[in-house]
Enzyme design. Sequence first.
Site, PDB file in Angstrom:
ATOM      1  N   LYS A  89       9.051  25.086 -23.353  1.00 20.20           N
ATOM      2  CA  LYS A  89       7.913  26.005 -23.379  1.00 20.20           C
ATOM      3  C   LYS A  89       8.275  27.367 -22.784  1.00 20.20           C
ATOM      4  O   LYS A  89       7.566  28.329 -22.983  1.00 20.20           O
ATOM      5  CB  LYS A  89       6.685  25.406 -22.701  1.00 20.20           C
ATOM      6  CG  LYS A  89       6.897  24.708 -21.392  1.00 20.20           C
ATOM      7  CD  LYS A  89       5.627  23.937 -21.028  1.00 20.20           C
ATOM      8  CE  LYS A  89       5.878  22.947 -19.923  1.00 20.20           C
ATOM      9  NZ  LYS A  89       4.806  21.976 -19.771  1.00 20.20           N
TER      10      LYS A  89
ATOM     11  N   LYS B 221      15.466  25.867 -11.413  1.00 19.72           N
ATOM     12  CA  LYS B 221      14.266  26.710 -11.441  1.00 19.72           C
ATOM     13  C   LYS B 221      14.346  27.860 -10.444  1.00 19.72           C
ATOM     14  O   LYS B 221      13.826  28.940 -10.711  1.00 19.72           O
ATOM     15  CB  LYS B 221      13.009  25.870 -11.185  1.00 19.72           C
ATOM     16  CG  LYS B 221      12.648  24.988 -12.367  1.00 19.72           C
ATOM     17  CD  LYS B 221      11.226  24.478 -12.278  1.00 19.72           C
ATOM     18  CE  LYS B 221      10.864  23.692 -13.527  1.00 19.72           C
ATOM     19  NZ  LYS B 221       9.592  22.985 -13.404  1.00 19.72           N
TER      20      LYS B 221
ATOM     21  N   LYS C   9      17.605  22.870 -24.975  1.00 19.77           N
ATOM     22  CA  LYS C   9      16.428  21.999 -25.101  1.00 19.77           C
ATOM     23  C   LYS C   9      15.240  22.780 -25.667  1.00 19.77           C
ATOM     24  O   LYS C   9      15.056  23.942 -25.314  1.00 19.77           O
ATOM     25  CB  LYS C   9      16.057  21.517 -23.690  1.00 19.77           C
ATOM     26  CG  LYS C   9      15.821  20.039 -23.588  1.00 19.77           C
ATOM     27  CD  LYS C   9      15.544  19.629 -22.163  1.00 19.77           C
ATOM     28  CE  LYS C   9      14.172  20.026 -21.700  1.00 19.77           C
ATOM     29  NZ  LYS C   9      13.713  19.287 -20.519  1.00 19.77           N
TER      30      LYS C   9
HETATM   31  P1  AMP Z   1       7.937  19.758 -19.188  1.00 20.66           P
HETATM   32  O1  AMP Z   1       7.552  20.366 -20.501  1.00 20.66           O
HETATM   33  O2  AMP Z   1       9.317  20.169 -18.775  1.00 20.66           O
HETATM   34  O3  AMP Z   1       6.901  19.925 -18.123  1.00 20.66           O
HETATM   35  O4  AMP Z   1       8.067  18.189 -19.430  1.00 20.66           O
HETATM   36  C1  AMP Z   1       6.999  17.296 -19.656  1.00 20.66           C
HETATM   37  C2  AMP Z   1       7.569  15.995 -20.224  1.00 20.66           C
HETATM   38  O5  AMP Z   1       8.112  16.214 -21.546  1.00 20.66           O
HETATM   39  C3  AMP Z   1       8.724  15.407 -19.393  1.00 20.66           C
HETATM   40  O6  AMP Z   1       8.625  13.982 -19.383  1.00 20.66           O
HETATM   41  C4  AMP Z   1       9.960  15.868 -20.131  1.00 20.66           C
HETATM   42  O7  AMP Z   1      11.053  15.004 -19.932  1.00 20.66           O
HETATM   43  C5  AMP Z   1       9.495  15.870 -21.602  1.00 20.66           C
HETATM   44  N1  AMP Z   1      10.206  16.915 -22.376  1.00 20.66           N
HETATM   45  C6  AMP Z   1      10.105  18.266 -22.195  1.00 20.66           C
HETATM   46  N2  AMP Z   1      10.882  18.934 -23.089  1.00 20.66           N
HETATM   47  C7  AMP Z   1      11.501  17.989 -23.850  1.00 20.66           C
HETATM   48  C8  AMP Z   1      12.429  18.035 -24.958  1.00 20.66           C
HETATM   49  N3  AMP Z   1      12.858  19.195 -25.474  1.00 20.66           N
HETATM   50  N4  AMP Z   1      12.831  16.870 -25.504  1.00 20.66           N
HETATM   51  C9  AMP Z   1      12.376  15.688 -25.000  1.00 20.66           C
HETATM   52  N5  AMP Z   1      11.515  15.569 -23.981  1.00 20.66           N
HETATM   53  C10 AMP Z   1      11.058  16.693 -23.397  1.00 20.66           C
END
Ligand code: AMP
Length: 343
Positions: free
Chosen positions: A209, A122, A206
């Site tokens: 967002k 980040k 991946k």
């Molecule tokens: P974040 O969107 O990075 O804040 O992640 C929030 C939760 O969603 C965390 O537990 C991540 O591991 C999960 N997560 C985020 N993006 C993915 C993805 N593309 N595939 C699977 N899990 C995800």
Amino acid sequence: MSMSDAVKHKKLVFSGMQPTNTLHLGNYLGALKNWVKIQDEMPCIYCVVDMHAITAVGYGKPEELTRSIREVAAAYIAAGVDYTKHPIFNQSRVPAHAELAWIFNCVARMGWADRMTQFKDKAGKHKERVSVGLYTYPMLMAADILVYKATHVPVGEDQKQHLELARDIAQKFNTDYNAPDFFPLPEPVIVEAGTRVMSLRDGAKKMSKSDESDMSRINLTDGADTIAQKIRKAKTDPNPLPDSEKGLEGRPEAENLINIFAALSDRPRSDVIGEYAGKQFSEFKTALADLAVAKLTPIAGEMRRLLADSTEIDRILKDGAERVSAIAEPVIRETKKLVGFLG
Ligand code: AMP
Ligand code: TRP
């Protein structure tokens, strides 16, 4: 968890997501769906981690942050979290998180924090420009979990390192303050392989967002037409679908779409491969779009209903905060006593 831990600490699940931007299919299949499943096995606490959000992109945008806190809470409920049994609340409402995070900033060593790969990712090349909060983020995350003495933490693969740090902090505190077993060593509950959802535009990235292309992800708030269009336009290769798991090697886009199909339909991957072996992507994508629309549009509909008038969400969050405070307060009180603070 050691045997003595398992005996001493009651099973309790804690997890959270940051209120930054709209949630997507990756958040649903990689995290939320698992949260909903685990609530039948153990008591759970689900947090909207708004203090984490201001470490980076949520900073300096108060209206957006407020809207996003409500939206993430609505997603938890719409995905199926039963908030009457398992409290949902926003982190900043319970001051014990910040109090314990400060103590943990003093428990954790610079060397431990320096190893965190998420910070490195980040911060990128400009470490001197990111907030100090982004650096101490993992200590706040450890506090989130341990202020409830939670034992199980369902998260995606990318959060495993932060959870290991939380275990190291718990262990060091217990040792340094001569309080064996005071904090449990929390365990990650990682969703089965295949639920790492990749971008619809690039099977090597991946679903995220922060991707600038909205076509790369399916947002939980997307309508039926948008979902169908994004799946129709998803990148694929020119070959028909394979007839075995091995046939997915070197075909990341095909693998991603099959994984999504399997996860959304709760079927093993091999089953889905068997059904579509040798078929063209056009046919498979139509079936996947129908499935995604059927599974996701009720969630979007319930989110819209909840967000139309924020009174209900606000009441649920306030009530959740009151219920979890009753668990956190004795823990922070005892922690401060162990540290030697007066009062
Ligand atoms: P974040 O969107 O990075 O804040 O992640 C929030 C939760 O969603 C965390 O537990 C991540 O591991 C999960 N997560 C985020 N993006 C993915 C993805 N593309 N595939 C699977 N899990 C995800
Ligand atoms: N760091 C987590 C993420 O980005 C969010 C989070 C904060 C969290 N505190 C937590 C997850 C405590 C589990 C438990 O996804």
